[in-house]
Scaffold this motif. Structure first.
Motif, short mmCIF file in Angstrom:
data_model
loop_
_atom_site.label_atom_id
_atom_site.label_comp_id
_atom_site.label_asym_id
_atom_site.label_seq_id
_atom_site.Cartn_x
_atom_site.Cartn_y
_atom_site.Cartn_z
N PHE A 19 0.83 -1.21 0.00
CA PHE A 19 0.00 0.00 0.00
C PHE A 19 0.87 1.25 0.00
CE2 PHE A 19 -2.00 3.44 2.44
CZ PHE A 19 -3.07 3.71 1.61
N LEU A 20 1.89 1.28 0.84
CA LEU A 20 2.75 2.46 0.92
C LEU A 20 3.52 2.66 -0.39
CD1 LEU A 20 4.06 2.12 4.58
CD2 LEU A 20 2.43 3.81 3.69
N ALA A 21 3.92 1.57 -1.03
CA ALA A 21 4.61 1.68 -2.31
C ALA A 21 3.71 2.31 -3.36
CB ALA A 21 5.09 0.31 -2.77
N ARG A 22 2.43 1.90 -3.37
CA ARG A 22 1.47 2.48 -4.32
C ARG A 22 1.25 3.96 -4.04
NH1 ARG A 22 -1.37 -2.29 -3.19
NH2 ARG A 22 -2.89 -1.13 -1.93
N SER A 23 1.47 4.36 -2.79
CA SER A 23 1.27 5.76 -2.40
C SER A 23 2.53 6.59 -2.58
CB SER A 23 0.81 5.82 -0.93
OG SER A 23 -0.40 5.12 -0.75
N GLY A 24 3.59 5.98 -3.12
CA GLY A 24 4.79 6.72 -3.44
C GLY A 24 5.87 6.71 -2.39
N TYR A 25 5.78 5.81 -1.41
CA TYR A 25 6.76 5.77 -0.34
C TYR A 25 7.71 4.59 -0.51
CZ TYR A 25 3.87 9.16 2.17
OH TYR A 25 3.18 10.27 2.52
N ALA A 26 8.95 4.78 -0.08
CA ALA A 26 9.92 3.69 -0.02
C ALA A 26 9.90 3.12 1.39
CB ALA A 26 11.31 4.20 -0.36
#
Length: 223
Positions: A19-26
């Protein structure tokens, strides 16, 4: 932004990471307290901390992290008792989220603690420069200068520039810009974002501040 996920449940960690990856976070993941301390670094900007770890109680780990770093800590746990929340906050946590949680609420809380903690990075004077110093973004004075001339931006226009300046060299997704600037997840603001970016480009002329990253969002030119 680099988020350290401290979670011993592989299934929960994988879902959160996706989910965080889809939101642009590493993200980087630690399954116990020892690994968390090893992975905690100067580039860690948020810690998501589960309390039920195999080698150490999460409250104690929270104290250890806080003793080393001022990084924002969001406790994410199944412990719902008020006493546990108090312990976590007193141990240095910035927020406390009880499982099961809505991932969008968790994301909003991550963004809230990062806004509070790094409106200006402590190691900087709050000024971000690009184009070899020809463009200066003063996050404290909320001012954009191009070739030493102040550019008259609206509050929302500067908010967009400021968000990009806080993630130097990173393509910031449109969804995240909308969340941070307009405080909403409604994609209907996508057109407004494009209009504001167009206005910024027009006002900065040949010294373009923002570039489009196809399929993602925007980033600072030359940052």
């Amino acid at each position: 932004m680099r988020i350290l996920i401290v979670e011993d449940d592989d299934r929960v960690a994988a879902a959160l990471d996706a989910f965080l990856a889809r939101s642009g976070y590493a993200t980087v993941r630690a399954s116990d307290g020892a690994a968390a301390m090893d992975l905690l670094g100067a580039d860690t900007e948020v810690v998501l901390l589960d309390l039920g770890l195999p080698d150490v109680d999460g409250i104690d780990l929270c104290r250890r992290i806080r003793g080393r770093s001022d990084v924002p800590i969001v406790v994410v746990t199944a412990r719902s008792q008020v006493t546990e929340r108090i312990k976590g906050l007193r141990a240095g946590a910035d927020d406390f989220v009880v499982k099961p949680y809505d991932v969008h609420e968790l994301l909003a809380r991550i963004e809230a603690v990062t806004r509070r903690s790094r409106a200006v990075r402590p190691e900087s004077d709050g000024v971000v420069t690009i184009h070899g110093g020809a463009v200066a973004i003063d996050l404290v004075a909320r001012q954009l200068r191009v070739d030493d001339q102040a550019v008259d931006l609206t509050p929302k226009e500067f908010d967009i520039v400021a968000v990009l300046a806080r993630y130097p060299g990173v393509a910031v997704p449109k969804d995240r810009l909308i969340r941070e600037v307009w405080n909403t997840d409604w994609r209907g603001f996508g057109h407004s974002l494009e209009v504001h970016v167009g206005a910024i480009r027009k006002k900065t002329g040949s010294r373009r501040v923002i570039e489009t990253v196809r399929g993602v969002g925007y980033r600072l030119v030359g940052s």
